[in-house]
Design an enzyme around this catalytic site. Structure first.
Site, PDB file in Angstrom:
ATOM      1  N   GLU A 125      13.768  44.921  -7.956  1.00  0.00           N
ATOM      2  CA  GLU A 125      14.955  44.883  -7.096  1.00  0.00           C
ATOM      3  C   GLU A 125      16.135  45.580  -7.766  1.00  0.00           C
ATOM      4  O   GLU A 125      16.037  46.068  -8.886  1.00  0.00           O
ATOM      5  CB  GLU A 125      15.343  43.418  -6.818  1.00  0.00           C
ATOM      6  CG  GLU A 125      14.805  42.878  -5.497  1.00  0.00           C
ATOM      7  CD  GLU A 125      15.704  43.247  -4.328  1.00  0.00           C
ATOM      8  OE1 GLU A 125      16.519  44.191  -4.449  1.00  0.00           O
ATOM      9  OE2 GLU A 125      15.581  42.590  -3.282  1.00  0.00           O
ATOM     10  N   ASN A 178      22.256  37.396  -3.841  1.00  0.00           N
ATOM     11  CA  ASN A 178      21.098  38.285  -3.718  1.00  0.00           C
ATOM     12  C   ASN A 178      21.409  39.770  -3.778  1.00  0.00           C
ATOM     13  O   ASN A 178      20.661  40.547  -4.361  1.00  0.00           O
ATOM     14  CB  ASN A 178      20.346  37.983  -2.417  1.00  0.00           C
ATOM     15  CG  ASN A 178      19.070  38.772  -2.276  1.00  0.00           C
ATOM     16  OD1 ASN A 178      19.073  39.900  -1.802  1.00  0.00           O
ATOM     17  ND2 ASN A 178      17.969  38.182  -2.716  1.00  0.00           N
ATOM     18  N   ASP A 195      15.870  43.896   4.206  1.00  0.00           N
ATOM     19  CA  ASP A 195      16.196  43.628   2.799  1.00  0.00           C
ATOM     20  C   ASP A 195      17.334  44.574   2.403  1.00  0.00           C
ATOM     21  O   ASP A 195      18.330  44.667   3.097  1.00  0.00           O
ATOM     22  CB  ASP A 195      14.938  43.798   1.934  1.00  0.00           C
ATOM     23  CG  ASP A 195      14.989  42.981   0.654  1.00  0.00           C
ATOM     24  OD1 ASP A 195      16.069  42.896   0.037  1.00  0.00           O
ATOM     25  OD2 ASP A 195      13.956  42.433   0.247  1.00  0.00           O
ATOM     26  N   ASP A 220      21.238  51.232   2.199  1.00  0.00           N
ATOM     27  CA  ASP A 220      22.202  52.182   1.654  1.00  0.00           C
ATOM     28  C   ASP A 220      22.524  53.231   2.724  1.00  0.00           C
ATOM     29  O   ASP A 220      21.640  53.637   3.488  1.00  0.00           O
ATOM     30  CB  ASP A 220      21.629  52.861   0.403  1.00  0.00           C
ATOM     31  CG  ASP A 220      22.703  53.316  -0.575  1.00  0.00           C
ATOM     32  OD1 ASP A 220      23.907  53.109  -0.300  1.00  0.00           O
ATOM     33  OD2 ASP A 220      22.351  53.885  -1.628  1.00  0.00           O
ATOM     34  N   LEU A 243      16.730  50.001  -1.871  1.00  0.00           N
ATOM     35  CA  LEU A 243      16.777  51.454  -2.056  1.00  0.00           C
ATOM     36  C   LEU A 243      18.186  51.855  -2.463  1.00  0.00           C
ATOM     37  O   LEU A 243      19.161  51.154  -2.207  1.00  0.00           O
ATOM     38  CB  LEU A 243      16.350  52.170  -0.772  1.00  0.00           C
ATOM     39  CG  LEU A 243      17.132  51.846   0.501  1.00  0.00           C
ATOM     40  CD1 LEU A 243      18.179  52.916   0.790  1.00  0.00           C
ATOM     41  CD2 LEU A 243      16.193  51.716   1.686  1.00  0.00           C
ATOM     42  N   HIS A 244      18.269  53.026  -3.121  1.00  0.00           N
ATOM     43  CA  HIS A 244      19.552  53.497  -3.637  1.00  0.00           C
ATOM     44  C   HIS A 244      19.479  55.007  -3.852  1.00  0.00           C
ATOM     45  O   HIS A 244      18.502  55.521  -4.399  1.00  0.00           O
ATOM     46  CB  HIS A 244      19.858  52.802  -4.968  1.00  0.00           C
ATOM     47  CG  HIS A 244      21.235  53.043  -5.498  1.00  0.00           C
ATOM     48  ND1 HIS A 244      22.352  52.454  -4.957  1.00  0.00           N
ATOM     49  CD2 HIS A 244      21.676  53.806  -6.525  1.00  0.00           C
ATOM     50  CE1 HIS A 244      23.427  52.836  -5.643  1.00  0.00           C
ATOM     51  NE2 HIS A 244      23.041  53.673  -6.589  1.00  0.00           N
ATOM     52  N   HIS A 292       7.446  45.283  -3.792  1.00  0.00           N
ATOM     53  CA  HIS A 292       6.811  44.102  -4.364  1.00  0.00           C
ATOM     54  C   HIS A 292       5.286  44.142  -4.333  1.00  0.00           C
ATOM     55  O   HIS A 292       4.654  43.184  -4.784  1.00  0.00           O
ATOM     56  CB  HIS A 292       7.293  42.840  -3.630  1.00  0.00           C
ATOM     57  CG  HIS A 292       8.734  42.513  -3.874  1.00  0.00           C
ATOM     58  ND1 HIS A 292       9.392  41.506  -3.204  1.00  0.00           N
ATOM     59  CD2 HIS A 292       9.645  43.063  -4.717  1.00  0.00           C
ATOM     60  CE1 HIS A 292      10.651  41.444  -3.615  1.00  0.00           C
ATOM     61  NE2 HIS A 292      10.823  42.387  -4.531  1.00  0.00           N
TER      62      HIS A 292
END
Length: 314
Positions: free
Chosen positions: A25, A123, A232, A235, A276-277, A290
């Protein structure tokens, strides 16, 4: 909600960087191009012992930077952002909001919110361009209280940490608030807060009135399909399209700045996408998942939206 047959499905090439980061994560870059991520699921003696990693993307190697803990209670770091000094601000499911320096020194930021309530486990987080840190909190009270999650009972909350350090609870009564993003106006003012509610597959929006104050909670978007899991991490790209990790579906959903239904779906080589980034000033996207507890990369159609730490002027 069934998939929209008109939604364009894309299948870009994915490359694996690392795996075995348990609960993979919190992918994030600092302004100098250093990359970090977290492993929230590690446990020792039935207690959490999550870890923060610095990743050498070129050599595909991850090295542990920090193992967060307070008074013998280990952390479960889940979401990260960087400030201009390179400090990591981390949303931790057991410790709330924590700060980790580049040399691995950890500080718990607060144990109570501005009204004296115990902090909840956090989170994910995002800095807006004015410097406020917006944070989702789907867990119950932080350690040493027992670990609970709001997947069934809606006690999840949203916080805003002001530049003064004050932490304000801006909303509560949510089922597992997860990914979080801020939509800005063209001149850089925070306009809307977007929050993922995982089990309902909904994306909620709030109008940002001022730092630490929101109004007009509205359903902004819905994920497609009847898959396991839900929304989840997320971005924005430079065109204000929101890329959302749909955990359990095998897809990243792409929404326009107006929300609604996803316009495109990005097929991934794994099912349980967690976050994501974007790499700064590029169209390279780093994705955590995961299935193999791994980190991957792929190329998107446009660059990512700049993060607060990348901006030259405040």
């Amino acid at each position: 909600m069934a998939e929209n047959p008109e939604t364009l499905i894309l299948e870009p090439q994915f490359s694996k960087i690392v795996d075995g980061v348990l609960g993979s994560e919190g992918p994030v870059f600092d302004k100098n191009g250093n990359f970090f991520m977290v492993a929230p699921q590690i446990k020792k003696d039935e207690k959490f012992a999550g870890q923060v990693f610095k990743v050498d993307l070129l050599n595909k190697q991850a090295s542990m930077l920090c193992e967060p803990a307070v008074d013998g209670e280990g952390g479960a770091p889940a979401g990260c952002q960087c400030d201009k000094e390179g400090n990591l601000w981390i949303a931790d499911m057991r410790l709330g909001i924590i700060k980790v320096t580049q040399d691995g020194q950890m500080t718990q930021v607060c144990r109570q919110d501005s009204e004296g309530r115990p902090m909840q486990g956090c989170n994910d987080c995002i800095f807006d361009y004015q410097g406020s840190l917006w944070v989702t909190a789907p867990a119950g009270e932080i350690a040493p209280a027992p670990y609970t999650r709001s997947m069934e009972e809606p006690f999840g909350s949203i916080y805003c940490m002001l530049t003064s350090g004050q932490v304000i609870r801006v909303d509560t009564g949510i089922r597992f608030p997860n990914g979080i993003a801020v939509l800005h106006t063209d001149d850089g003012r925070p306009k809307k807060l977007i929050v993922a509610e995982t089990p309902t597959k909904l994306l909620w929006s709030y109008d940002i009135v001022e730092p630490g104050k929101v109004t007009n909670k509205t359903i902004w978007g819905r994920l497609s399909g009847d898959h396991e899991g839900g929304a989840d991490g997320m971005d924005f790209d430079a065109d204000n399209n929101l890329l959302v990790a749909h955990w359990g579906s095998g897809f990243i959903e792409v929404f326009s700045s107006q929300g609604g239904q996803p316009r495109k779906r990005i097929k991934c080589p794994f099912m349980r996408i967690s976050n994501l980034h974007f790499k700064p000033k590029s169209n390279t996207v780093y994705v955590t998942e995961h299935d193999n507890h791994g980190l991957w990369e792929f190329k998107w159609e446009t660059q990512g939206k700049p993060q607060k730490c990348e901006m030259l002027f405040d």
